[in-house]
Design a protein around this motif. Structure first.
Motif, PDB file in Angstrom:
ATOM      1  N   LEU A 158     -70.109  -1.780 -71.998  1.00  0.00           N
ATOM      2  CA  LEU A 158     -69.055  -0.794 -72.243  1.00  0.00           C
ATOM      3  C   LEU A 158     -68.019  -0.742 -71.136  1.00  0.00           C
ATOM      4  CD1 LEU A 158     -68.492   1.391 -74.350  1.00  0.00           C
ATOM      5  CD2 LEU A 158     -69.731   2.983 -72.930  1.00  0.00           C
ATOM      6  N   ILE A 159     -68.504  -0.745 -69.893  1.00  0.00           N
ATOM      7  CA  ILE A 159     -67.622  -0.473 -68.761  1.00  0.00           C
ATOM      8  C   ILE A 159     -66.480  -1.485 -68.595  1.00  0.00           C
ATOM      9  CG2 ILE A 159     -67.562  -0.240 -66.244  1.00  0.00           C
ATOM     10  CD1 ILE A 159     -70.104   1.308 -66.418  1.00  0.00           C
ATOM     11  N   PRO A 160     -66.712  -2.798 -68.724  1.00  0.00           N
ATOM     12  CA  PRO A 160     -65.569  -3.718 -68.584  1.00  0.00           C
ATOM     13  C   PRO A 160     -64.463  -3.422 -69.589  1.00  0.00           C
ATOM     14  CG  PRO A 160     -67.630  -4.928 -68.610  1.00  0.00           C
ATOM     15  CD  PRO A 160     -67.969  -3.527 -68.939  1.00  0.00           C
ATOM     16  N   TYR A 161     -64.835  -3.022 -70.792  1.00  0.00           N
ATOM     17  CA  TYR A 161     -63.790  -2.751 -71.783  1.00  0.00           C
ATOM     18  C   TYR A 161     -63.098  -1.438 -71.496  1.00  0.00           C
ATOM     19  CZ  TYR A 161     -65.503  -6.807 -74.009  1.00  0.00           C
ATOM     20  OH  TYR A 161     -65.862  -8.097 -74.230  1.00  0.00           O
ATOM     21  N   TRP A 162     -63.816  -0.559 -70.849  1.00  0.00           N
ATOM     22  CA  TRP A 162     -63.190   0.689 -70.435  1.00  0.00           C
ATOM     23  C   TRP A 162     -62.086   0.398 -69.426  1.00  0.00           C
ATOM     24  CZ3 TRP A 162     -64.037   4.283 -66.121  1.00  0.00           C
ATOM     25  CH2 TRP A 162     -63.654   5.579 -66.451  1.00  0.00           C
ATOM     26  N   VAL A 163     -62.397  -0.499 -68.501  1.00  0.00           N
ATOM     27  CA  VAL A 163     -61.397  -0.901 -67.521  1.00  0.00           C
ATOM     28  C   VAL A 163     -60.238  -1.612 -68.206  1.00  0.00           C
ATOM     29  CG1 VAL A 163     -60.973  -2.414 -65.564  1.00  0.00           C
ATOM     30  CG2 VAL A 163     -63.069  -1.075 -65.660  1.00  0.00           C
ATOM     31  N   THR A 164     -60.591  -2.453 -69.182  1.00  0.00           N
ATOM     32  CA  THR A 164     -59.546  -3.141 -69.954  1.00  0.00           C
ATOM     33  C   THR A 164     -58.559  -2.153 -70.541  1.00  0.00           C
ATOM     34  OG1 THR A 164     -61.175  -4.784 -70.596  1.00  0.00           O
ATOM     35  CG2 THR A 164     -59.142  -4.731 -71.846  1.00  0.00           C
ATOM     36  N   GLY A 165     -59.102  -1.036 -71.030  1.00  0.00           N
ATOM     37  CA  GLY A 165     -58.246  -0.025 -71.632  1.00  0.00           C
ATOM     38  C   GLY A 165     -57.168   0.431 -70.674  1.00  0.00           C
ATOM     39  N   PHE A 166     -57.544   0.638 -69.410  1.00  0.00           N
ATOM     40  CA  PHE A 166     -56.539   1.074 -68.435  1.00  0.00           C
ATOM     41  C   PHE A 166     -55.448   0.028 -68.258  1.00  0.00           C
ATOM     42  CE2 PHE A 166     -57.926   5.050 -67.162  1.00  0.00           C
ATOM     43  CZ  PHE A 166     -59.308   5.060 -67.030  1.00  0.00           C
ATOM     44  N   VAL A 167     -55.898  -1.248 -68.197  1.00  0.00           N
ATOM     45  CA  VAL A 167     -54.931  -2.332 -68.031  1.00  0.00           C
ATOM     46  C   VAL A 167     -53.948  -2.353 -69.194  1.00  0.00           C
ATOM     47  CG1 VAL A 167     -54.649  -4.821 -67.880  1.00  0.00           C
ATOM     48  CG2 VAL A 167     -56.532  -3.714 -66.684  1.00  0.00           C
ATOM     49  N   VAL A 168     -54.523  -2.292 -70.402  1.00  0.00           N
ATOM     50  CA  VAL A 168     -53.682  -2.329 -71.609  1.00  0.00           C
ATOM     51  C   VAL A 168     -52.668  -1.189 -71.583  1.00  0.00           C
ATOM     52  CG1 VAL A 168     -53.686  -2.001 -74.095  1.00  0.00           C
ATOM     53  CG2 VAL A 168     -55.371  -3.487 -73.041  1.00  0.00           C
ATOM     54  N   LEU A 169     -53.159   0.000 -71.295  1.00  0.00           N
ATOM     55  CA  LEU A 169     -52.279   1.170 -71.295  1.00  0.00           C
ATOM     56  C   LEU A 169     -51.166   1.024 -70.275  1.00  0.00           C
ATOM     57  CD1 LEU A 169     -52.228   3.717 -72.920  1.00  0.00           C
ATOM     58  CD2 LEU A 169     -53.445   4.877 -71.093  1.00  0.00           C
ATOM     59  N   SER A 170     -51.515   0.493 -69.098  1.00  0.00           N
ATOM     60  CA  SER A 170     -50.499   0.331 -68.063  1.00  0.00           C
ATOM     61  C   SER A 170     -49.437  -0.662 -68.477  1.00  0.00           C
ATOM     62  CB  SER A 170     -51.151  -0.103 -66.750  1.00  0.00           C
ATOM     63  OG  SER A 170     -52.218   0.752 -66.450  1.00  0.00           O
ATOM     64  N   VAL A 171     -49.877  -1.775 -69.071  1.00  0.00           N
ATOM     65  CA  VAL A 171     -48.886  -2.748 -69.561  1.00  0.00           C
ATOM     66  C   VAL A 171     -47.954  -2.078 -70.557  1.00  0.00           C
ATOM     67  CG1 VAL A 171     -48.560  -4.861 -70.892  1.00  0.00           C
ATOM     68  CG2 VAL A 171     -50.380  -4.734 -69.213  1.00  0.00           C
ATOM     69  N   CYS A 172     -48.527  -1.281 -71.456  1.00  0.00           N
ATOM     70  CA  CYS A 172     -47.725  -0.584 -72.457  1.00  0.00           C
ATOM     71  C   CYS A 172     -46.702   0.337 -71.798  1.00  0.00           C
ATOM     72  CB  CYS A 172     -48.610   0.269 -73.373  1.00  0.00           C
ATOM     73  SG  CYS A 172     -49.615  -0.686 -74.484  1.00  0.00           S
TER      74      CYS A 172
END
Lengths: 369, 369
Positions: free
Chosen positions: B225-239
């Motif tokens: 779960l946790i790596p994808y949670w971090v991914t979420g932050f990356v995605v949101l920041s790019v957005c």
């Protein structure tokens, strides 16, 4: 013939054993249609309305009453000040606020005109526009009645006729798109993955050393998905006509012809993709990214093509789905006949031929070499 | 134990050639391209004019309509039937028919009518198009009245309506689309990727090795779960970066609020992905199931069409969609500047979803089959 029959049977068994995928393939169109048909509506109803009535006189109360009792609006709160409106907007509890200034009735009678303000939450621009235009219409008709209309000289009355879809049902726009998407999904994606799976698992080699001709094998792979797409096509048409009340106003015959052409096109596309890849995942990704996403966005399924920048309009012309969806719209919704879809059909047939030829060539090379 | 698993997961993620690129490039591409395409704006409608009167008045009206910026005159026909042909051939979207004797009727008898016929296959286009046309006609009407009988100007002033469009004064569509696209990106990247993760381990066989270790189910799921949670932050920041640079869109509310709620959301949606991953036995199945859910959720949750205009049962269903709560948060914070205090319902709902899905993922994960 016996060989072909045996292979087709094998392919059917493969599909049947993958229960989940088959269920989803049959359920997906149903769900999409129900969603698009019933749930998604660009029609605006029950808009939450709040009112700041600073006059609270007989006329302003009547105006508010008129708006509140209209089916398009739902009065949620009577506010005391415009600042409170901001709160409501923030929590999303109101989309439109009507502000009536003090002395409404007096001004109207004395000067013949009085101002009101409409504050609309424009985060969704089209809804905001529609909501404001409804509210304006209600206020105008209230004004006519309350002030005794007919004193207007020189009235121009526009008669508005809504062609083909008078009730403005969203389903009319979406059903052709759903057909285009689902058929492409089944034929291109599933076919390519199926062939790619054989390569990946190594069973392709086994088949190749057998006396079965490669052509027989490919046709055998294609037939079950052809059948599945026809089943889905019939299912979608039945649901559209009987559940969603979307008519097939035009020629059913040509609808079938165009759809069969599109199915063959998508199948050829699936075979082509599978000849270029060696793993299932890549086949899945290519058909997913290169097919589904463009079809959803560029084919005119959801978003009108003519408001796109020119570059995308050109891209849209390359997509077979755009032509198919346009033909289906003309046949189903606009009730036209062959003459209207002549060019769409010609393009689809041409693309099918081209793809089939290229797919055959590539496969021959790979399978022989 | 968790530390080592996390180390493994992150290493795998970073070593994969595909994934990191997809995580950054996809939001970039989508937020750049889709607002250009997904435009429900209604303008530049093709207009077919049938002017049966050819009087100075009718010519003025036609000029007014074509100068309005909403319509482009693409066709002038002699009869309504010809105009209808142009609609069928998709050369026109809307018809304005001015009957012969228009000016004479208006001047001599004080009343005249005309016909507006709009192609309503696309309900929004037809509805808004005819509404624009009607309002131009009514503006024209007021001009005519003012010229012909200046003294009655006051009595038809009536109620003057001043409409303000809050939060999106220029009624730009990207303002509406971008929060929705952000939610879609988070859903797809943080939902699909976890769904594929466990299934791919199953297919590769590495899941067996994990199952024979003493690692507890909860630890295992948490490590996924946790790596994808971090991914979420990356995605949101790019957005956020794209929204700011390209579309000039900055949240009215606080970034922190958005990150906070998104963190909860990503937990919930990754949990859903993991649940599906547990039940699917092949990558294809997982993809299809996820596609099915994601598609249904996206359309049911008010991303593109307002929930208020859905029928009752659809609104009830939408309560079960985590996306619905996030899009509310996104829009309210981004566009209207709401804070966490006003958003307590989404907070509770998203938290509940996160617990539910992840709990289910842990419970449904079977070490021995």
């Amino acid at each position: 013939m016996n060989q072909l029959y045996a292979f087709v049977l094998k392919e059917f068994r493969h599909i049947a054993r993958d229960r989940w995928t088959t269920i989803i393939l049959l359920c997906l169109p149903v769900v999409m249609l129900v969603l698009f048909g019933f749930a998604i509506s660009t029609e605006v109803k029950n808009t939450p309305l709040a009112v700041v009535d600073q006059s609270k006189d007989e006329l302003s109360r009547q105006l508010v009453e008129r708006l509140a009792s209209n089916q398009y609006f739902r009065l949620v709160k009577n506010l005391d000040s415009v600042e409170e409106a901001e709160e409501l907007f923030k929590s999303g509890k109101a989309s439109l606020v009507l502000v009536v200034g003090p002395g409404f009735r007096k001004e109207l009678i004395a000067y013949g005109t009085a101002p009101v303000q409409l504050l609309a939450d424009a985060s969704d621009p089209n809804t905001a526009r529609t909501v404001v235009s409804y509210a304006t219409a209600v206020i105008s008709s209230f004004q006519q009645q309350a002030l005794g209309g007919g004193s207007v000289p020189y009235r121009i009355t526009p008669v508005v006729k809504l062609l083909y879809n008078p009730t403005m049902k969203g389903a009319y726009n979406f059903v052709p798109g759903t057909l285009g998407l689902i058929l492409m999904l089944i034929c291109a994606m599933m076919t390519s993955v199926s062939i790619a799976r054989e390569k990946e698992l190594g069973t392709m080699e086994v088949l190749l050393v057998s006396p079965v001709r490669p052509l027989t094998m490919i046709i055998a792979k294609v037939i079950p998905y052809f059948v599945l797409s026809v089943v889905d096509f019939v299912l979608i048409c039945l649901i559209s006509v009987f559940v969603l009340d979307v008519p097939i106003s035009g020629s059913l015959f040509w609808l079938v012809i165009v759809s069969l052409t599109y199915i063959c096109l998508a199948l050829a596309l699936g075979i082509l993709i599978s000849s270029m890849v060696s793993s299932q995942l890549v086949a899945l990704l290519i058909s997913g990214m290169a097919m589904i996403v463009p079809v959803m966005f560029l084919s005119g399924m959801m978003f009108p093509i003519d408001t796109m920048p020119v570059v995308f309009q050109w891209l849209s012309k390359i997509l077979p789905a755009s032509w198919y969806i346009s033909a289906v719209r003309k046949l189903m919704i606009m009730g036209l006949g062959f003459e209207a879809i002549r060019s769409d059909l010609a393009v689809l047939a041409g693309m099918t031929l081209l793809l089939a030829l290229v797919a055959m060539k590539k496969h021959k090379a790979r399978l022989d070499g | 134990m968790l530390r080592y698993l996390l180390e493994k997961e992150f290493k795998q993620l970073v070593r994969n050639r595909f994934m990191p690129r997809v995580i950054v490039v996809m939001p970039l591409a989508v937020l750049l391209i889709v607002p250009l395409i997904a435009n429900f704006d209604v303008k530049n409608l093709n207009l077919s004019v049938v002017d049966g009167d050819r009087s100075p008045l009718s010519r003025r009206l036609v000029a007014k309509v074509s100068n309005s910026g909403y319509f482009i005159v693409t066709d002038t026909s002699g009869t309504y039937r010809q105009a209808l042909d142009s609609v069928e051939e998709e050369r026109a979207d809307i018809i304005l028919e001015i009957p012969p004797g228009f000016e004479r009727n208006l001047v001599k008898e004080g009343a005249a009518s005309l016909l507006i016929a709009a192609n309503t296959v696309n309900g929004t286009k037809g509805g808004l198009g005819s509404a624009y046309m009607s309002s131009i006609v009514s503006d024209f009407n007021i001009e005519v009245i003012a010229e012909m009988s200046p003294q009655s100007g006051a009595s038809i002033g009536g109620i003057s309506i001043d409409s303000t469009y809050r939060y999106n004064p220029h009624l730009e569509y990207p303002v509406f689309m971008i929060p929705a696209l952000m939610v879609m990106m988070l859903t797809m990247l943080c939902g699909f990727l976890p769904a594929l993760n466990i299934v791919m381990e199953k297919q590769r066989g590495t899941i067996e090795q994990m199952n024979v270790t003493p690692v507890r189910r909860s630890t295992f799921i948490l490590s996924k779960l946790i790596p994808y949670w971090v991914t979420g932050f990356v995605v949101l920041s790019v957005c956020f970066v794209v929204a700011w640079l390209v579309h000039d869109l900055v949240p009215r509310g606080s970034y922190l609020t958005i990150y906070g709620f998104s963190a909860l959301f990503v937990l919930a949606i990754s949990g859903l992905g993991l649940v599906i991953s547990n039940y699917a036995s092949s990558v294809q199945q997982a993809m299809f199931m996820m596609f099915f859910f994601v598609l249904s959720l996206i359309f049911l949750s008010g991303l593109y069409t307002p929930i208020a205009s859905m029928p009752g049962w659809a609104q009830v269903l939408s309560i079960f969609s985590p996306l619905k709560y996030l899009i509310v948060v996104m829009r309210q914070v981004f566009l209207i500047g709401a804070g966490a205090e006003e958003l307590s319902t989404p907070l509770v709902a998203l938290g509940g979803f996160a617990l539910f899905f992840n709990g289910w993922a842990i419970v449904s994960y079977k070490k021995s089959s």
